[in-house]
Every structure is written in C-alpha cells, then in structure tokens.
Design a protein around this motif. Structure first.
Motif, mmCIF file in Angstrom:
data_model
loop_
_atom_site.group_PDB
_atom_site.id
_atom_site.type_symbol
_atom_site.label_atom_id
_atom_site.label_comp_id
_atom_site.label_asym_id
_atom_site.label_seq_id
_atom_site.Cartn_x
_atom_site.Cartn_y
_atom_site.Cartn_z
ATOM 1 N N MET A 84 45.398 -39.213 69.207
ATOM 2 C CA MET A 84 44.168 -39.667 68.570
ATOM 3 C C MET A 84 43.334 -38.411 68.386
ATOM 4 O O MET A 84 42.956 -37.759 69.370
ATOM 5 C CB MET A 84 43.448 -40.688 69.437
ATOM 6 C CG MET A 84 44.187 -42.010 69.465
ATOM 7 S SD MET A 84 43.089 -43.348 69.896
ATOM 8 C CE MET A 84 44.099 -44.737 69.412
ATOM 9 N N PRO A 133 44.769 -47.451 74.269
ATOM 10 C CA PRO A 133 46.111 -46.877 74.250
ATOM 11 C C PRO A 133 46.031 -45.405 73.867
ATOM 12 O O PRO A 133 45.156 -45.020 73.079
ATOM 13 C CB PRO A 133 46.820 -47.683 73.157
ATOM 14 C CG PRO A 133 45.731 -48.143 72.248
ATOM 15 C CD PRO A 133 44.495 -48.301 73.092
ATOM 16 N N HIS A 134 46.888 -44.571 74.439
ATOM 17 C CA HIS A 134 46.922 -43.159 74.049
ATOM 18 C C HIS A 134 48.334 -42.764 73.632
ATOM 19 O O HIS A 134 49.238 -42.785 74.451
ATOM 20 C CB HIS A 134 46.461 -42.260 75.204
ATOM 21 C CG HIS A 134 45.064 -42.541 75.635
ATOM 22 N ND1 HIS A 134 43.966 -42.156 74.897
ATOM 23 C CD2 HIS A 134 44.581 -43.191 76.699
ATOM 24 C CE1 HIS A 134 42.870 -42.555 75.504
ATOM 25 N NE2 HIS A 134 43.209 -43.195 76.605
HETATM 26 CU CU LIG Z 1 43.722 -40.802 73.417
#
Ligand SMILES: [Cu+2]
Length: 612
Positions: free
Chosen positions: A573, A521-522
């Motif tokens: 992230m 997931p981003h």
């Molecule tokens: Cu990412």
C-alpha cells in the motif's frame, strides 16, 4: 536480426480487424493508451511477440523507456499523470526466459525517478529502489538496466520513487518460457487493474493524517442501526470505546478513486475479444497504489493457473481477492455466450470497475450491483474467540479489559508481552493478542458470498519447491500502526527512523512470521526472492513475491536467501510504505559484515520513507 524482430512478424488478420475497431471506438483517448491496452483488442498473440509499431508491446534485447508527464482523464476526473513513452498503463514488455535484456530508462521529469521490476529475480543493483539498490535516475539522466531473465510468468513494473506509481507509472511484463508453454491456449489478454485519483497522493496523506477516516463515506449510521443493519448497538459502543471503526476497511476509497482496467473506467468499457470455443488466458495484475480488488466474471468459472508468475496446480473458483501487487493467471472458456462482465470491486465496496469479454465490440453484459460493504469482526482484531469458552452466549464484554475474564490469554489490545520484538511507542496503537493463521480464511468481505472464493490454502505449486530444507531459524516481523495518526511501521519502527536491516546469510533457509497488529490487510512484498507460504504439506507450497496478511492474522513463509545484496521489504500500500512500513533486507556471504552496501547513504530520503 533477432528472433523478436517486429518487422518479420506477421500480423494475424483478427488483430488487424480489432485495431480498426479500436481506432473507431476510442478516438480522443486512444493516444494515451498503448494498443495492447485499447478497448477492442484481440489480445496478445501467444508465444510470439508481434511487436508491431505503435502496439505498445516492446520486445527484444534492447528497449528504451522514457518517463514523462501527460494529462489523464477518466470518468469525468482529470489530472496530471506520470507516463512511460507517453502512455498509461506503460508499454507491455514481452520477453523470453533465458534472454538478457538491456532497458534504457530516460528521465524527462523535473524530479528523480526509478523503475522496479516487480517479481523478476535480478541482480540487486538492477532492482531499481533508490537508496537501497541504486542511487535513482536524476532528471535528464538515462540509466540502463541489464539483467538475464531466469524464469517466466506474469509480472509488472513500476516507479519506486515518491508517489509516481499512484499517478500512472506502472506497466505489465510477460515473460514467455524458454520452451513450449504448458499453459498455451488460443488467446491471451493482459488486464492491469489500477486506481486513479485527481487528488495527489501527498494531499491524500495530509488528509488522512488529519482524520484517518477522511475518505470513508460508508460509516455505520443511526438509520442502519434502526434497520437492524451492521453491528448491534452494544458492539458499536464497544468498538467506539476502543476507538475502532468496523467499516474502516480502506484508507483511500472510491470517493476519490476511479478504478481502472487497462486505463479504462466502467463507462469506457474496456473490451477484450474472443471467439467461441477458445480457451482464453487472462493475465491479471493489481497495479493499484491502495486498492485490493475482488475479481470475478459472473457466470464464468476462473481456473487459476499461476500466482505471482509461478504456475500452480489448476484450481477452479468463482472469485479471487487480488491484493495490491499480486498477479494471477486464469484460464476461462467463454463458449458460445456473447459477452461477460469482468468485475473488479474495491475491497471496501466503495466502487468497482467493469470491463467486458466479448465476441465483438459494442457488447456489454449486465453490470452487477456493488455488494454490501463488509464490517470487521473480532477476528480482524487478532482476537479470535472461536473454540473458546466465552461465557454467556459467546458474547465478549468489551467494556472491561477482557484479560480479566479470559484465563491465560491476554485480551488487552496493547499488551507488550505478546510482541517482545516490537518497540512500543505512539506509533503502536494495538497489538493482536491472539493472531491466527488465516491462510485458509476467505478474505475480508467474501466470507459469506454464495459461490467459490479462492483462499491461499488452496494454492499448490505446480513444480516441486526447489529447496526442501527445514528452516534453521525463524524471525517474527510485526506489521504495526497507529491508524488514528496514520503512522505505519514494522516492529514499531518507521523506515525514516533508519532501523537496522534484517540480516540473512547467503543460502540460509529462514522462516519469517508476519504478524498483523493492525485492522487493515497489508500486501507485503519482498524484493529479489520468491518465498513459500507455509500452508499444507511441504513440497509444493505456493511460491510468491507478495502476500496479503489479513487483519489480526499471521502468515508464515519460508525463504531461501539466495539473492545476494540489499533488498526492499515493504507493504505495497503506497501510503503505508511511504509512512514507514518498510525494511531493508541484507543477504551476505558468511564472514561478510552486515552493513548495507556503501554509496547509497546520501539517498535515504528517496526510498519512500520520507513522510514518517
Ligand atoms: Cu500496509
């Protein structure tokens, strides 16, 4: 005298009592926590910022922040931290919609620093991204941010320099509405979720580049296979052949992270107090660098009232997956029960943190066991077979190129025809053959839990969307990677390759389609704007600054490009951004060239793209 003068504000009796408790309960570590974040807090008084000396709550028109270094310890792990005014988390900024604030940030570090006001709509040169919106704050320098507060809600701030965010530089922001708050309730607590590792993020990155599964101690094993757990042998062989690991859910995990609530681990049991009969507003911020959390309070329904600072039509649920950089406001009614466990469990189930909501200090409800770690599926590869005739028993034979058997659909994992805008190269290991809109999907690992789980599709904005226009054009942005080599990019190009910015015209309405070509997931964040998720009927779509794009999934949002200037657009992230999953977005008036603003060229290396 400003109306926020702390000396003029009375301290409620319950707060004084709580402060006494906090001092007794946390000697030795209390010095590093601002009072609002200490265990046993009565909460932040609603609507009137009682910024008592030492409370760690900063209000008013002029604020001073000092970036420095400290030592931080939790759960037997200790290391060096970057702190603000000597604390972790950083001070709580309690401000009011309509005011203008001047925030002087002094850098006492030996390296450059910066602060970005996450979710606040500020003039772009006050946005705090070195190399994009300003040059950064050099050692010994003070930079004064000045901006008006044009909206209210729960937000946060963090460094946008190097890896400082991962080692402590983050804090909450609460903006009270100019008028009465329709979400007023008897008590409020701020909960800053984060991850903490004694291994410096540069070293984490080095290890991940050597071996992408370095921190994953939850791989499938023979014992599990024999016990009938996880994937079948056929699936394991097939995934192995694709060099995919179905347990590769998070890059950096609980093997190195301690998970924290307001700087406290499970053993330190951060406790927020309540009185029976109160409605309590929880302002929850995921300030992690690499951890998406499943947030729940077993036995206590969560009424979601705001997402990313923006009010939503109240929706009751039992669990919410809070992606990195998102904020959610919940109202809970603890009633007569003495204490509840607040649980934030890492997405990959490699660890969790427990805090407590209690009538008095010293209480603790049972801590639930960490649940079984999730295993990824074909849907997470962008190969959703539901509703398609799969041949025998719905099984897919992954040993052959699937497009041989799937008429009309490319099932190759790397067919450039499915993503013509992506620059193919070693940095793009896979493309999702059939990415699907997953806004109504329960997020990874919560598909089968036996209680309510919030999906994005359930969110409806409380207020009508300000711009009802249909977008005049759309663009695709692919989230791309070669996970084996720890390469992360957008459209196949890392930020360090200095790609052209994504150009918008001032005031135009654009649909942006994010396609996740990876199996992680981003959480994608756009600076300087809110966008509307394209879910449900138009009119009250949820307005957000960050959206988590599920593996193999697609998210569309509509954007009114009303923030003139240059803006960062990236995966939140930290290591993904650092490796290159980032772009600059430019918003220009008609007739104005799209080149990026001058004067920042010398600072390219600071914008978090130096490791590409
Ligand atoms: Cu990412």
């Amino acid at each position: 005298m400003s109306k926020f003068d702390p000396a003029a504000a009375p301290i409620p009796r319950r707060r004084l009592l709580a402060m006494g408790g906090a001092l007794a309960g946390s000697l030795g570590v209390a010095g590093l926590f601002p009072a609002w974040a200490r265990s046993g807090t009565a909460g932040i008084a609603h609507a009137s910022p009682h910024a008592t000396a030492g409370s760690g709550v900063l209000s008013g028109a002029a604020i001073a922040l000092r970036i420095g270094e400290s030592h931080f310890a939790t759960g037997g792990r200790s290391s060096h931290a970057v702190t603000v005014n000597g604390t972790l988390p950083a001070p709580l900024l309690r401000l009011r919609e309509g005011q203008t604030v001047r925030i002087a940030v002094t850098n006492t570090l030996a390296e450059q620093t910066s602060i970005h006001w996450h979710g606040l709509l500020v003039p772009f040169h006050m946005d705090g991204v070195p190399g994009v919106s300003f040059p950064g704050i050099d050692p010994g320098e003070t930079f004064t941010y000045e901006f008006p507060l044009t909206h209210s809600g729960t937000f946060w701030y963090h460094s946008h320099s190097g890896m400082q965010e991962a080692v402590g530089l983050y804090g909450p922001i609460v903006i009270d509405p100019a008028g009465p708050d329709p979400l007023a309730c008897e008590r409020e607590h701020v909960l800053v979720l984060s991850d903490w590792s004694p291994i410096h993020p540069h070293e984490q990155m080095r290890r991940l580049k050597m071996m992408s599964g370095y921190f994953n101690r939850q791989k499938q094993d023979l014992a599990g296979l024999l016990a009938g757990k996880d994937q079948s042998l056929a699936d394991r062989l097939a995934w192995g052949q694709m060099r995919m690991d179905a347990t590769d859910i998070s890059d950096v995990t609980g093997t190195t992270y301690s998970f924290l609530v307001n700087g406290h681990g499970t053993a330190e049991n951060w406790t927020g107090l309540f009185a029976p009969g109160e409605r309590v507003r929880l302002r929850v911020i995921n300030a992690s660098s690499m951890t998406n959390f499943n947030f729940r309070i077993p036995g206590l329904p969560l009424k979601v009232v705001a997402a990313d600072g923006n009010p939503v039509q109240p929706v009751e649920t039992d669990e919410v997956q809070i992606a990195i950089a998102e904020t959610y406001d919940f109202i809970v009614e603890p009633g007569e029960v003495e204490s509840y466990a607040i649980v934030a469990e890492a997405l990959d189930r490699s660890g969790q943190v427990r805090a407590t909501l209690a009538r008095r200090m010293g209480l603790a409800a049972a801590v639930p066991e960490i649940r079984r770690r999730p295993v990824l599926t074909m849907r997470d590869m962008g190969m959703d077979m539901s509703g398609m005739d799969m041949g025998q028993d719905g099984e897919i034979d992954l040993s052959k190129p699937a497009n041989e058997s799937m008429a009309g659909h490319s099932m190759k994992m790397r067919d450039p025809a499915v993503a013509p805008t992506v620059k193919m190269g070693p940095g793009v290991a896979t493309l999702s053959p059939m990415p699907v809109d997953r806004l109504a999907d329960r997020p990874t690992g919560l598909e089968d839990v036996d209680h309510r789980v919030l999906t994005y599709a359930e969110l409806r904005a409380r207020d009508p969307n300000p711009d009802p226009r249909v977008p005049s054009r759309q663009i695709d942005v692919h989230l791309t990677a070669n996970m084996e080599r720890y390469m992360w990019s957008m459209d196949g190009t890392a930020m360090s390759e200095n790609p052209d910015p994504i150009p918008f015209r001032l005031g135009e309405r654009v649909r942006v389609n994010l396609v996740n070509d990876t199996m992680m997931p981003h959480p994608i964040h756009l600076h300087g704007h809110f966008f509307e998720l394209v879910s449900g009927e138009p009119g009250n779509r949820p307005r957000k600054h960050t959206v988590n794009v599920l593996p193999g999934g697609k998210v569309s949002f509509d954007l009114t490009a009303d923030g003139e200037g240059d803006w960062a657009f990236h995966c939140h992230m930290l290591l993904h951004m650092h490796a290159g999953m980032m772009r600059v977005v430019t918003v220009r008036r008609d007739g104005e060239p799209e080149e990026r603003h001058s004067g920042h060229e010398g600072h390219q290396g600071h914008m978090g793209a130096g490791e590409g």
